[in-house]
Scaffold this motif. Structure first.
Motif, PDB file in Angstrom:
ATOM      1  N   ASN A  97       0.844  -1.193   0.000  1.00 53.01           N
ATOM      2  CA  ASN A  97       0.000   0.000   0.000  1.00 53.01           C
ATOM      3  C   ASN A  97       0.881   1.245   0.000  1.00 53.01           C
ATOM      4  N   ASP A 143       0.128   4.230  -0.183  1.00 53.83           N
ATOM      5  CA  ASP A 143      -0.418   5.350   0.577  1.00 53.83           C
ATOM      6  C   ASP A 143       0.221   5.489   1.955  1.00 53.83           C
ATOM      7  N   TYR A 144       0.675   4.385   2.533  1.00 50.50           N
ATOM      8  CA  TYR A 144       1.318   4.481   3.849  1.00 50.50           C
ATOM      9  C   TYR A 144       2.489   5.458   3.790  1.00 50.50           C
ATOM     10  N   GLN A 166      -1.075  -3.848  10.931  1.00 51.54           N
ATOM     11  CA  GLN A 166      -1.850  -3.231   9.857  1.00 51.54           C
ATOM     12  C   GLN A 166      -2.938  -2.330  10.431  1.00 51.54           C
ATOM     13  N   ASP A 223      -3.228   1.417   9.405  1.00 49.86           N
ATOM     14  CA  ASP A 223      -4.459   1.901   8.780  1.00 49.86           C
ATOM     15  C   ASP A 223      -5.021   3.083   9.578  1.00 49.86           C
TER      16      ASP A 223
END
Length: 138
Positions: free
Chosen positions: A69, A71-72, A125, A129
Motif C-alpha cells: 500500500n 499510501d502508507y 496493519q 491503517d
C-alpha cells in the motif's frame, strides 16, 4: 559515466517518475520528531534495536505492508528510533516507552495508537491503517 548510460538512466528515471518510490524510514535525531509534528504530519515511531528479534519481525511486517500500500509512505512519516542510542532519552521517558519493539503513532501533541512487542500482521496493519486515516483526515 558515458553519455549513453546517462541518457538511459535519465529515461528510466522519467519512466519511473509516476511510480511511488519506497523511502527508507527517517532516523531519529533531536528536533526531527518535533519538526514533523509541528508541520502537522502523522508520525509512526518505531523504537527498535539491531539485535532485537522482535524488532526484526516487526520490520518484516512493516516492509510487507508498505510494499502492498503506497499510501502508507505517501501520507505517514516513518521514523526509526535506535534503542541503543535513545533508550534512556527524554523522548522515551516523555512517551513512557516501556521497551524496544514499540510502535507509536503521533500527530500534534496526541498519541493515537501503540503496539508493544506484537508482531502480528493484523495488529500492525490496524495501527498503520489508523495512522493513514488520521493522516488523510486533515
Amino acid at each position: 559515466m558515458k553519455r549513453r548510460d546517462f541518457i538511459i538512466l535519465g529515461t528510466a528515471g522519467t519512466v519511473l517518475a509516476g511510480q511511488p518510490v519506497r523511502a527508507d524510514p527517517l532516523q531519529y535525531s533531536d528536533g526531527l520528531l518535533q519538526s514533523h509534528l509541528a508541520a502537522g504530519d502523522t508520525v509512526f515511531l518505531d523504537f527498535k534495536a539491531s539485535w532485537c528479534s522482535t524488532c526484526a519481525a516487526q520490520d518484516r511486517v512493516l516492509t510487507k505492508l508498505k510494499a502492498g500500500n503506497a499510501d502508507y509512505e505517501a501520507h505517514i512519516t516513518f521514523i526509526d528510533v535506535d534503542w541503543d542510542a535513545f533508550g534512556q532519552s527524554d523522548l522515551v521517558k516523555r512517551l513512557r516507552i516501556p521497551r524496544r519493539s514499540t510502535l507509536v503513532v503521533l500527530k500534534g501533541d496526541q498519541e493515537y495508537g501503540r503496539i508493544v512487542a506484537q508482531t502480528g500482521t493484523a495488529q500492525i496493519q490496524q495501527l498503520m491503517d489508523g495512522a493513514l486515516a488520521l493522516a488523510q483526515s486533515s
